[in-house]
Motif scaffolding. Sequence first.
Motif, short mmCIF file in Angstrom:
data_model
loop_
_atom_site.label_atom_id
_atom_site.label_comp_id
_atom_site.label_asym_id
_atom_site.label_seq_id
_atom_site.Cartn_x
_atom_site.Cartn_y
_atom_site.Cartn_z
N LEU A 169 0.84 -1.19 0.00
CA LEU A 169 0.00 0.00 0.00
C LEU A 169 0.88 1.24 0.00
N SER A 170 0.31 2.33 -0.45
CA SER A 170 1.06 3.58 -0.60
C SER A 170 0.08 4.75 -0.54
N VAL A 171 0.60 5.93 -0.22
CA VAL A 171 -0.20 7.16 -0.15
C VAL A 171 0.30 8.11 -1.23
N SER A 211 2.83 -4.62 -5.85
CA SER A 211 3.39 -3.35 -5.40
C SER A 211 2.63 -2.20 -6.04
N ILE A 212 2.53 -1.08 -5.34
CA ILE A 212 1.93 0.13 -5.88
C ILE A 212 2.68 1.33 -5.35
N LYS A 213 3.06 2.25 -6.26
CA LYS A 213 3.74 3.48 -5.90
C LYS A 213 3.19 4.60 -6.77
N PHE A 214 3.09 5.82 -6.20
CA PHE A 214 2.51 6.96 -6.90
C PHE A 214 3.59 7.92 -7.39
N HIS A 215 3.32 8.56 -8.53
CA HIS A 215 4.25 9.53 -9.11
C HIS A 215 4.42 10.72 -8.16
N PRO A 216 5.62 11.29 -8.09
CA PRO A 216 5.85 12.38 -7.13
C PRO A 216 5.08 13.65 -7.43
N THR A 217 4.74 13.92 -8.69
CA THR A 217 4.07 15.19 -9.02
C THR A 217 2.79 15.03 -9.83
N MET A 220 -0.38 9.65 -11.45
CA MET A 220 -0.04 8.39 -12.09
C MET A 220 0.40 7.39 -11.03
N ALA A 221 0.12 6.13 -11.30
CA ALA A 221 0.48 5.06 -10.38
C ALA A 221 1.32 4.02 -11.11
N LEU A 222 2.22 3.38 -10.37
CA LEU A 222 3.09 2.34 -10.90
C LEU A 222 2.81 1.06 -10.12
N THR A 223 2.40 0.01 -10.80
CA THR A 223 2.09 -1.26 -10.15
C THR A 223 2.94 -2.37 -10.75
N ALA A 224 3.37 -3.28 -9.90
CA ALA A 224 4.14 -4.46 -10.32
C ALA A 224 3.28 -5.69 -10.08
N SER A 225 3.42 -6.68 -10.95
CA SER A 225 2.49 -7.81 -10.92
C SER A 225 3.19 -9.14 -11.13
N GLY A 226 2.47 -10.19 -10.77
CA GLY A 226 2.95 -11.54 -11.02
C GLY A 226 2.83 -11.97 -12.46
N ASP A 227 2.22 -11.14 -13.31
CA ASP A 227 2.15 -11.46 -14.75
C ASP A 227 3.42 -11.06 -15.49
N GLN A 228 4.51 -10.80 -14.75
CA GLN A 228 5.84 -10.47 -15.27
C GLN A 228 5.91 -9.09 -15.91
N THR A 229 4.98 -8.20 -15.57
CA THR A 229 4.98 -6.84 -16.11
C THR A 229 4.81 -5.83 -14.99
N ALA A 230 5.13 -4.59 -15.31
CA ALA A 230 4.82 -3.44 -14.47
C ALA A 230 4.03 -2.45 -15.31
N GLY A 319 10.24 -13.26 -14.95
CA GLY A 319 9.65 -13.81 -13.74
C GLY A 319 8.73 -12.80 -13.10
N VAL A 320 8.22 -13.15 -11.96
CA VAL A 320 7.30 -12.28 -11.21
C VAL A 320 7.99 -10.95 -10.90
N VAL A 321 7.30 -9.85 -11.16
CA VAL A 321 7.79 -8.52 -10.77
C VAL A 321 7.24 -8.26 -9.37
N ILE A 322 8.11 -8.25 -8.41
CA ILE A 322 7.69 -8.21 -7.01
C ILE A 322 7.57 -6.79 -6.48
N ALA A 323 8.28 -5.82 -7.08
CA ALA A 323 8.23 -4.44 -6.58
C ALA A 323 8.66 -3.49 -7.68
N ALA A 324 8.27 -2.22 -7.54
CA ALA A 324 8.65 -1.17 -8.50
C ALA A 324 8.57 0.17 -7.79
N ASP A 325 9.39 1.13 -8.25
CA ASP A 325 9.40 2.46 -7.63
C ASP A 325 9.86 3.49 -8.64
N TRP A 326 9.50 4.77 -8.37
CA TRP A 326 9.89 5.90 -9.21
C TRP A 326 11.22 6.46 -8.75
#
Length: 531
Positions: A169-171, A211-217, A220-230, A319-326
């Motif tokens: 989770l993220s804010v 995983s879920i992370k939000f753009h700083p400005t 937009m949101a960035l999500t990572a998934s078990g389908d091998q994509t972000a 493989g599984v994309v477990i996390a992502a960040d800006w």
Amino acid sequence: MPVEGGSSSSSASAARHPKQKRKAHSLSIRRTNSTEERPPGALRGDMLEGQDSKLPLSLRNNLLDLFGQIEREFENLYIENIELRREIDSLNERLTGDGQTIEGGDPTKGALKTKGLVLYTLLQCKCLVYPFLTFTSRIVSSFKATTGSRALCQLLKEYVGHRDGIWDLSVTRTQPVVLGTASADHSALLWSIETGKCLLRYAGHAGSVNSIKFHPTEQMALTASGDQTAHIWRYMVQLPAPQPTPDVSVSTTFSCSIQDPRWSWNSLIILEYPGILRGAPCDDDQDSSDREEGEVDGEGPCEVPTVRVATATLKSHQGVVIAADWLVGGRQVVTASWDRAANLYEVETSELVHTLTGHDQELTHCCTHPTQRLVVTSSRDTTFRLWDFRDPSIHSVNVFQGHTDTVTSAVFTVGDNVVSGSDDRTVKVWDLKNMRSPIATIRTDSAVNRISVSANQRIIALPHDNRQVRLFDMSGVRLARLPRSNRMGHRRMVCCSAWNEENQSCNLFTCGFDRQAIGWNINIPALLQEK
């Protein structure tokens, strides 16, 4: 699972059973004189009261011998205490006869300080000989800490609507401030923090959203998934208008909105007493963690706007994309995968810029520095790596081996620190200027999942496998533990934590495998004052 009783008589019998059992197994230890010599067999026979004990006779005899030793030690202490008191009284009489007085008659002051401390020193030695005698004081201290935590950390809101466990989770960093959750039910949800209402659902992934992370400005949101994509996707939400507080001064009855799914309106009883509202769970009510996958709440994700198409799809992992960040600035993103690599992408073109290899096993997390082009990745190979992209031409790599088990997460702080958590039940604080050894080590009783550090106060939130969430400062001092009971807190493993320090308030959000996220109001001034 709880088992319901059959009848009132059987429940009454069950209630009496523990007392009878305790009475049958109780041991009565008779007081004996230390100078009196009696045969051991006769002593044991006199000290045994219940004959239906299931303990072996040899074990019971050993226990009785230990209890007898404890009794004799306390008897000796008692006798020595009496002798010390007599000696102190005699010394007081001598001083009084010589015209000297002791302020308040306290034997620990003045000339009798040494004599008065003899008993205290003796008691300390006995506690060292029998450390189990101080066990109750440790239990009492733990209860006191829990009671204090209830006043420092109060439940703000529960966010229920996912059909499976919530991994992350993220804010948001921009207005409107909303909460985002990533779940194993292949969706990500955006929530109103104040009302707990679901505002938007993203359903573009074909696998678990890890995983879920939000753009700083931007929104937009960035999500990572078990389908091998972000995925990078845009969102537009409108916060619901706050509901006016009902006036209860005219009538003694009142009503309120209950967000907890364990209560239902048809079982709600409104009592005609000021400020009292009670409800009883219906027989057909279910715990949110035990619902079937197709069931959702009345305001669940099926009744909110849904986004199904991503603005950009990042597909270079095997493989599984477990996390992502800006990265700082929001022009590049980094992803971590179970294929033992981390990738750096351009947001505008979705092109792969760097493939960060070197870990020997699957990656578990990645995090970026808030102000510099630095990335830290953690792995199951018991290490975490620091990647430096401040020089566009080259990037340096530093490997740190500070744990003995999987490093579940490693995060940057606003200062020059890195905090790493591991399945080896430790959390370590590192200084970026000198990473040879940690500056603080926190030892816990359970594995630590994705940790977070508050930006302003630099407080570390530790979510555990055993459903606990604990708060520490950067020096490793424990500040509080979030309340946990059958009606408050998580009922399964806590996976992640995230801070929100907007609008001069400090909120902590946690999520777990019980399919819910929880918001907590943290009283930071009181927390630091308790420290």
